[in-house]
Design a protein around this motif. Structure first.
Motif, PDB file in Angstrom:
ATOM      1  N   THR A 125       0.841  -1.197   0.000  1.00  0.00           N
ATOM      2  CA  THR A 125       0.000   0.000   0.000  1.00  0.00           C
ATOM      3  C   THR A 125       0.874   1.243   0.000  1.00  0.00           C
ATOM      4  O   THR A 125       1.937   1.279   0.615  1.00  0.00           O
ATOM      5  N   ALA A 126       0.444   2.268  -0.697  1.00  0.00           N
ATOM      6  CA  ALA A 126       1.138   3.557  -0.704  1.00  0.00           C
ATOM      7  C   ALA A 126       0.099   4.667  -0.449  1.00  0.00           C
ATOM      8  O   ALA A 126      -1.070   4.501  -0.786  1.00  0.00           O
ATOM      9  N   PRO A 127       0.511   5.778   0.173  1.00  0.00           N
ATOM     10  CA  PRO A 127       1.854   6.113   0.656  1.00  0.00           C
ATOM     11  C   PRO A 127       2.238   5.330   1.915  1.00  0.00           C
ATOM     12  O   PRO A 127       1.406   4.642   2.507  1.00  0.00           O
ATOM     13  N   LYS A 128       3.485   5.481   2.315  1.00  0.00           N
ATOM     14  CA  LYS A 128       4.035   4.677   3.407  1.00  0.00           C
ATOM     15  C   LYS A 128       3.280   4.891   4.712  1.00  0.00           C
ATOM     16  O   LYS A 128       3.079   3.942   5.479  1.00  0.00           O
ATOM     17  N   TYR A 129       2.842   6.121   4.998  1.00  0.00           N
ATOM     18  CA  TYR A 129       2.180   6.328   6.287  1.00  0.00           C
ATOM     19  C   TYR A 129       0.828   5.625   6.347  1.00  0.00           C
ATOM     20  O   TYR A 129       0.383   5.246   7.440  1.00  0.00           O
ATOM     21  N   VAL A 130       0.210   5.408   5.205  1.00  0.00           N
ATOM     22  CA  VAL A 130      -1.021   4.608   5.196  1.00  0.00           C
ATOM     23  C   VAL A 130      -0.674   3.141   5.425  1.00  0.00           C
ATOM     24  O   VAL A 130      -1.344   2.447   6.198  1.00  0.00           O
ATOM     25  N   ARG A 131       0.371   2.682   4.772  1.00  0.00           N
ATOM     26  CA  ARG A 131       0.823   1.301   4.971  1.00  0.00           C
ATOM     27  C   ARG A 131       1.192   1.062   6.438  1.00  0.00           C
ATOM     28  O   ARG A 131       0.779   0.060   7.035  1.00  0.00           O
ATOM     29  N   ASP A 132       1.925   1.988   7.017  1.00  0.00           N
ATOM     30  CA  ASP A 132       2.321   1.849   8.429  1.00  0.00           C
ATOM     31  C   ASP A 132       1.101   1.862   9.345  1.00  0.00           C
ATOM     32  O   ASP A 132       1.049   1.125  10.341  1.00  0.00           O
ATOM     33  N   SER A 133       0.133   2.690   9.023  1.00  0.00           N
ATOM     34  CA  SER A 133      -1.088   2.773   9.834  1.00  0.00           C
ATOM     35  C   SER A 133      -1.813   1.431   9.839  1.00  0.00           C
ATOM     36  O   SER A 133      -2.245   0.933  10.892  1.00  0.00           O
TER      37      SER A 133
END
Length: 360
Positions: A125-133
């Motif tokens: 998933t992108a962006p990274k902060y969505v993936r991290d979330s």
């Protein structure tokens, strides 16, 4: 607890293996059990969250495997029978991890669905902060796996997170836009999800109005029936009180997908919780107890793929009814949850269950 393999893709608790199965009805969950909804309902949830976050906040999202893992995890926690609730939670959860998110629009406007479908990826998933979330949500769920986690618990967790971030008002503003989960038209989330999944023609038939956001044939057409007609015929012959369905779908949508397969089920005993008050939603024991009474069954085998299905059977047993649970492994995390909570039967897919009735 030890399991014994009785056929390829089918295990039972040793204590059950040594006895007769002794059930007179089989009751099925629908989504994930009888029907593969990964490219229909689950995709609708991913698209709904992504569209709302872009249209209202300007965040372009490419939903990948972390979205799928988060959806699968929420289905294992027991409190998420309806995929709209999952879309609602994911939208709010991701929103709080978006840096400096500010609402840029009051409504979605018209949506080119093909544009958003083209962004869906099997990669990260992108962006990274969505993936991290999303990874944080899955990791939180892994720590809770085996406990019953209600919707209210997770939405309270989101509220706690908003207080810590001093974004309580921003969360309230988003929730006001999302609206309640039902009925159609009550808020942007349930309206958008319904239009994506049902399709334009079905929206007109169901609600007598043209779609507000999306013109589409509907992802419901990508539902894939897993169960075979041979399996249903065989099981129907083997249990004296017949087969039934308990599903979060409406009867109408169940008919659209199962079509000719529906003739094998006792519709008079089946429960379509989208057509019923929320008190009937799984894992409330009420829904299976009433189904069992309508079947006239002494003991049922309930078949499902999610945490809400397993907790449903446990709740029914606590109320004094007789039931067994068969878990099918169509969820990424089901092979962890079902053995941990001692599911009576574990099957690689719903069609393996016929072997239960060939034993001996």
């Amino acid at each position: 607890m030890n399991y014994k393999t009785i056929a390829d893709g089918l295990m039972v608790l040793e204590s059950l293996f040594s006895n007769e199965l002794d059930v007179d009805a089989v009751v099925f969950d629908c989504d994930g059990t009888l029907v593969d909804v990964s490219e229909s309902q689950y995709l609708s949830a991913k698209l709904t969250s992504s569209i709302i976050l872009e249209k209202l906040y300007g965040i372009e999202i490419f939903p990948g495997r972390e979205f799928d893992e988060a959806i699968h995890m929420l289905k294992m926690l027991g409190g998420f029978n309806n995929v709209r609730d999952i879309a609602m939670l994911l939208t709010q959860w991701i929103f709080l991890d978006i840096p400096s998110a500010k609402m840029i629009k009051d409504d979605l406007g018209r949506v080119n669905l093909d544009e958003y479908i083209a962004r869906v990826t099997s990669d990260k998933t992108a962006p990274k902060y969505v993936r991290d979330s999303l990874n944080k949500l899955v990791n939180w769920g892994l720590r809770k796996l085996g406990e019953y986690v209600s919707k209210s618990q997770l939405f309270s967790l989101i509220e706690h997170k908003a207080r810590e971030l001093q974004r309580e008002q921003a969360l309230r503003d988003l929730r006001a836009k999302l609206g309640p989960r039902r009925p159609y038209g009550a808020g942007i989330l349930t309206t958008l999800f319904s239009e994506i999944y049902f399709g334009s023609d079905e929206i007109v038939k169901l609600y007598g109005s043209k779609p507000r956001y999306v013109n589409t044939p509907g992802l419901i057409k990508q539902d894939k029936v897993i169960v075979t007609e041979d399996s249903l015929q065989f099981l129907d012959r083997k249990v004296s009180k017949g087969l039934a369905i308990i599903t979060g779908r409406s009867r109408r949508l169940t008919e659209l997908t199962l079509k000719q397969f529906l003739k094998y089920f006792r519709i008079d005993a089946s429960m379509f919780t989208s057509d019923l008050p929320e008190a009937y939603e799984k894992p409330s024991p009420r829904v299976l107890i009433e189904c069992q009474e309508k079947l006239g069954a002494r003991k049922v085998l309930y078949v499902g793929d999610g945490g809400e299905d397993l907790f449903l059977v446990k709740n029914v047993i606590e109320k004094g009814s007789k039931a067994l649970f068969a878990g099918v492994l169509t969820n990424k995390f089901s092979d962890k949850l079902f053995p941990k909570l001692e599911a009576d039967i574990i099957a690689s897919d719903v069609n393996r269950l016929v072997e239960l009735f060939k034993k001996g």
